[in-house]
Design a protein around this motif. Structure first.
Motif, PDB file in Angstrom:
ATOM      1  N   ARG A  19      53.701  58.734  58.477  1.00 27.01           N
ATOM      2  CA  ARG A  19      53.766  59.903  57.606  1.00 27.01           C
ATOM      3  C   ARG A  19      54.903  60.805  58.062  1.00 27.01           C
ATOM      4  O   ARG A  19      54.955  61.240  59.213  1.00 27.01           O
ATOM      5  N   GLU A  78      52.808  67.368  55.214  1.00 28.21           N
ATOM      6  CA  GLU A  78      52.747  66.397  56.309  1.00 28.21           C
ATOM      7  C   GLU A  78      51.324  65.990  56.656  1.00 28.21           C
ATOM      8  O   GLU A  78      51.088  64.878  57.134  1.00 28.21           O
ATOM      9  N   PHE A  80      49.117  58.258  58.205  1.00 32.67           N
ATOM     10  CA  PHE A  80      48.525  59.414  58.882  1.00 32.67           C
ATOM     11  C   PHE A  80      48.090  59.049  60.303  1.00 32.67           C
ATOM     12  O   PHE A  80      48.295  59.821  61.246  1.00 32.67           O
ATOM     13  N   GLU A 116      47.564  64.603  51.537  1.00 37.53           N
ATOM     14  CA  GLU A 116      48.045  63.711  50.479  1.00 37.53           C
ATOM     15  C   GLU A 116      47.001  63.633  49.370  1.00 37.53           C
ATOM     16  O   GLU A 116      45.790  63.602  49.639  1.00 37.53           O
ATOM     17  N   THR A 150      54.902  58.767  52.832  1.00 32.22           N
ATOM     18  CA  THR A 150      54.618  57.723  53.819  1.00 32.22           C
ATOM     19  C   THR A 150      55.685  56.645  53.707  1.00 32.22           C
ATOM     20  O   THR A 150      55.948  56.135  52.607  1.00 32.22           O
ATOM     21  N   THR A 181      48.702  54.803  53.035  1.00 29.39           N
ATOM     22  CA  THR A 181      48.646  56.245  53.283  1.00 29.39           C
ATOM     23  C   THR A 181      47.823  56.556  54.526  1.00 29.39           C
ATOM     24  O   THR A 181      48.224  57.367  55.371  1.00 29.39           O
TER      25      THR A 181
END
Length: 234
Positions: free
Chosen positions: A212, A87, A119, A90, A217, A115
């Motif tokens: 996320r 979580e 987040f 990445e 994602t 991405t």
């Protein structure tokens, strides 16, 4: 002082007279009449010596501390990669070089932006670039070759250009880049702070909200995004 003596006197300059004057001035500094100045100069010399010594000792300790902290950060990074994606973490192979097509692919920049926005819209996290999905360290060498400035500075500028273009200038302040050497290869780590405001990805004129969830994602519909943001306020 000796040079000033020659300048303001009528004595012609020569090396022999220079040494004579220098010797006499040196000896005179230890006479009774000059004791005050001599003591002052000695105290000043001791003070400057102590200050210089303390400065270099502090600098040496600071460099040692920085080196220790870098080793700890590197160890933490190795543990993060070994643990795999989750979580908050990445992996991305690159920001521009397509390992499948073996060429530059600017579409990968959008993947990076998605991405990062995911987040920022969640709890924040780390995006590690130069590492494959399975945790293999690929490095940044091939990415460097796609840039005008083929070094860390050029890479960092490219990362912030992607963020600024796709997410907005303000999003840059929530992202912090750093570089590390792993297995004789370089990787880039982007530390991403969670955003208090929703972050949208600008994709060819359309804006999309990503979040996320787990180790992936996902894009949300307008309704899903509204519901998610409302739930996050609670």
């Amino acid at each position: 002082m000796v040079l000033y003596w020659f300048e303001f006197s009528n004595t012609p300059f020569s090396f022999s007279s220079f040494w004579d004057v220098l010797k006499s001035q040196f000896l005179e500094s230890f006479t009774f009449d000059m004791r005050g100045m001599s003591v002052s100069l000695i105290i000043l010399g001791i003070f400057l010596g102590v200050v210089s010594g303390l400065f270099f000792i502090t600098l040496r300790r600071k460099n040692k501390l920085i080196g220790t902290q870098q080793q700890l950060l590197l160890r933490d990074l190795e543990e993060l990669i070994e643990a795999g994606e989750n979580e908050r973490v990445e992996f991305k192979s690159s920001i521009r070089y397509d390992y499948f097509r073996k060429t530059t692919n600017r579409e990968l920049e959008l993947v990076i932006a998605k991405t990062i926005s995911g987040f920022m819209n969640a709890k924040g996290g780390k995006l590690i670039i130069g590492v494959d999905d399975d945790g293999s360290v690929l490095g940044l060498e091939k990415d460097f070759k796609t840039l005008k400035h083929k070094n860390r500075d050029g890479y960092e500028r490219e990362v912030y250009r992607i963020i600024s273009t796709q997410l907005g200038h303000e999003a840059c302040f929530s992202n912090h880049t750093s570089f590390y050497g792993l297995n004789e290869k370089e990787v880039c780590v982007i530390d991403i702070e969670p955003s208090k405001k929703p972050i949208y990805v600008n994709d060819t004129g359309a804006t999309t909200f990503y979040v996320r969830t787990g180790n992936a994602t996902y894009p949300l519909t307008v309704k899903e995004a509204v519901d998610y943001l409302e739930a996050r306020k609670l």
